[in-house]
Motif scaffolding. Structure first.
Motif, PDB file in Angstrom:
ATOM      1  N   VAL A  31     -14.199  -0.225   2.474  1.00  0.00           N
ATOM      2  CA  VAL A  31     -12.846   0.278   2.704  1.00  0.00           C
ATOM      3  C   VAL A  31     -11.954  -0.206   1.562  1.00  0.00           C
ATOM      4  O   VAL A  31     -11.909  -1.409   1.266  1.00  0.00           O
ATOM      5  CB  VAL A  31     -12.295  -0.191   4.062  1.00  0.00           C
ATOM      6  CG1 VAL A  31     -10.844   0.239   4.241  1.00  0.00           C
ATOM      7  CG2 VAL A  31     -13.163   0.351   5.193  1.00  0.00           C
ATOM      8  N   MET A  83       0.837  -1.184   0.000  1.00  0.00           N
ATOM      9  CA  MET A  83       0.000   0.000   0.000  1.00  0.00           C
ATOM     10  C   MET A  83       0.879   1.243   0.000  1.00  0.00           C
ATOM     11  O   MET A  83       2.040   1.175   0.368  1.00  0.00           O
ATOM     12  CB  MET A  83      -0.912   0.001   1.221  1.00  0.00           C
ATOM     13  CG  MET A  83      -2.027  -0.997   1.117  1.00  0.00           C
ATOM     14  SD  MET A  83      -3.162  -0.928   2.504  1.00  0.00           S
ATOM     15  CE  MET A  83      -2.201  -1.805   3.725  1.00  0.00           C
ATOM     16  N   GLU A 133     -10.651  -3.841   0.904  1.00  0.00           N
ATOM     17  CA  GLU A 133     -10.104  -4.544   2.062  1.00  0.00           C
ATOM     18  C   GLU A 133     -11.209  -4.983   3.009  1.00  0.00           C
ATOM     19  O   GLU A 133     -10.989  -5.833   3.861  1.00  0.00           O
ATOM     20  CB  GLU A 133      -9.089  -3.663   2.782  1.00  0.00           C
ATOM     21  CG  GLU A 133      -8.103  -4.472   3.579  1.00  0.00           C
ATOM     22  CD  GLU A 133      -6.882  -3.674   3.932  1.00  0.00           C
ATOM     23  OE1 GLU A 133      -6.934  -2.923   4.917  1.00  0.00           O
ATOM     24  OE2 GLU A 133      -5.877  -3.789   3.203  1.00  0.00           O
ATOM     25  N   THR A 147      -3.650   5.093   4.413  1.00  0.00           N
ATOM     26  CA  THR A 147      -3.486   4.171   3.290  1.00  0.00           C
ATOM     27  C   THR A 147      -4.802   3.613   2.761  1.00  0.00           C
ATOM     28  O   THR A 147      -4.797   2.706   1.924  1.00  0.00           O
ATOM     29  CB  THR A 147      -2.564   2.991   3.693  1.00  0.00           C
ATOM     30  OG1 THR A 147      -3.139   2.318   4.816  1.00  0.00           O
ATOM     31  CG2 THR A 147      -1.162   3.470   4.026  1.00  0.00           C
ATOM     32  N   HIS A 148      -5.923   4.156   3.227  1.00  0.00           N
ATOM     33  CA  HIS A 148      -7.231   3.645   2.824  1.00  0.00           C
ATOM     34  C   HIS A 148      -8.230   4.771   2.570  1.00  0.00           C
ATOM     35  O   HIS A 148      -8.205   5.802   3.252  1.00  0.00           O
ATOM     36  CB  HIS A 148      -7.823   2.749   3.916  1.00  0.00           C
ATOM     37  CG  HIS A 148      -7.049   1.523   4.175  1.00  0.00           C
ATOM     38  ND1 HIS A 148      -5.966   1.494   5.020  1.00  0.00           N
ATOM     39  CD2 HIS A 148      -7.192   0.257   3.696  1.00  0.00           C
ATOM     40  CE1 HIS A 148      -5.479   0.266   5.062  1.00  0.00           C
ATOM     41  NE2 HIS A 148      -6.196  -0.498   4.267  1.00  0.00           N
ATOM     42  N   ALA A 207      -8.099  -0.275   0.070  1.00  0.00           N
ATOM     43  CA  ALA A 207      -6.658  -0.121   0.294  1.00  0.00           C
ATOM     44  C   ALA A 207      -6.039   0.461  -0.965  1.00  0.00           C
ATOM     45  O   ALA A 207      -6.333   0.007  -2.077  1.00  0.00           O
ATOM     46  CB  ALA A 207      -6.023  -1.466   0.619  1.00  0.00           C
TER      47      ALA A 207
END
Length: 144
Positions: free
Chosen positions: A113, A1, A84, A42-43, A115
């Protein structure tokens, strides 16, 4: 990621974001996601409200691309990644329900969500479509 920069976070929060997916036959689908927002460094996360094409496609292959552009500045980003998690019965879901209620938005089917695996520039000019080398380097390889 990869990690989002502050400029990316600011743009996601200020602009209308578009989610792109593909079905099992590779047919593209794109649509605005007014609830797209930063989940963490990171998301991304959005509230699924219709359960239609994007919802189906994300369940089929889990791949997603999110585009955001500041038209006036001629700058933008495309975030490519994978789902994710589909959250429909946990704290992430409850937080998304609250987010929707506070903004008088439609009911939430689930919180999705995503990633972030790669980031591309959508700036006007010769660097359009280039991999954004200014973000943190991948912490693992894209495997989806």
């Amino acid at each position: 990621m990869v990690a989002l920069t502050q400029a990316m976070k600011d743009m996601i929060g200020a602009q209308l974001n578009f989610l792109s997916t593909a079905d099992e036959d590779g047919n593209p689908q794109v649509g605005p996601k007014g609830t797209m927002r930063v989940f963490d460094d990171t998301h991304l996360i959005y509230n699924e409200q219709t359960g239609k094409q994007a919802w189906h496609n994300l369940h089929v292959n889990g791949k997603a691309a999110v585009a955001t552009v500041d038209h006036a500045a001629l700058k933008g980003f495309r975030f490519e990644g994978h789902v994710e998690g589909f959250h429909d019965d946990d704290q992430i879901y409850q937080d998304s329900v609250k987010f929707a209620e506070e903004r008088h938005l439609p009911a939430v089917i689930a919180a999705v969500v995503i990633a972030i695996d790669r980031v591309y520039l959508l700036d006007a000019g010769p660097h359009a479509g280039d991999l954004d080398e200014g973000v943190a380097k991948p912490t693992d390889h894209f495997t989806h």
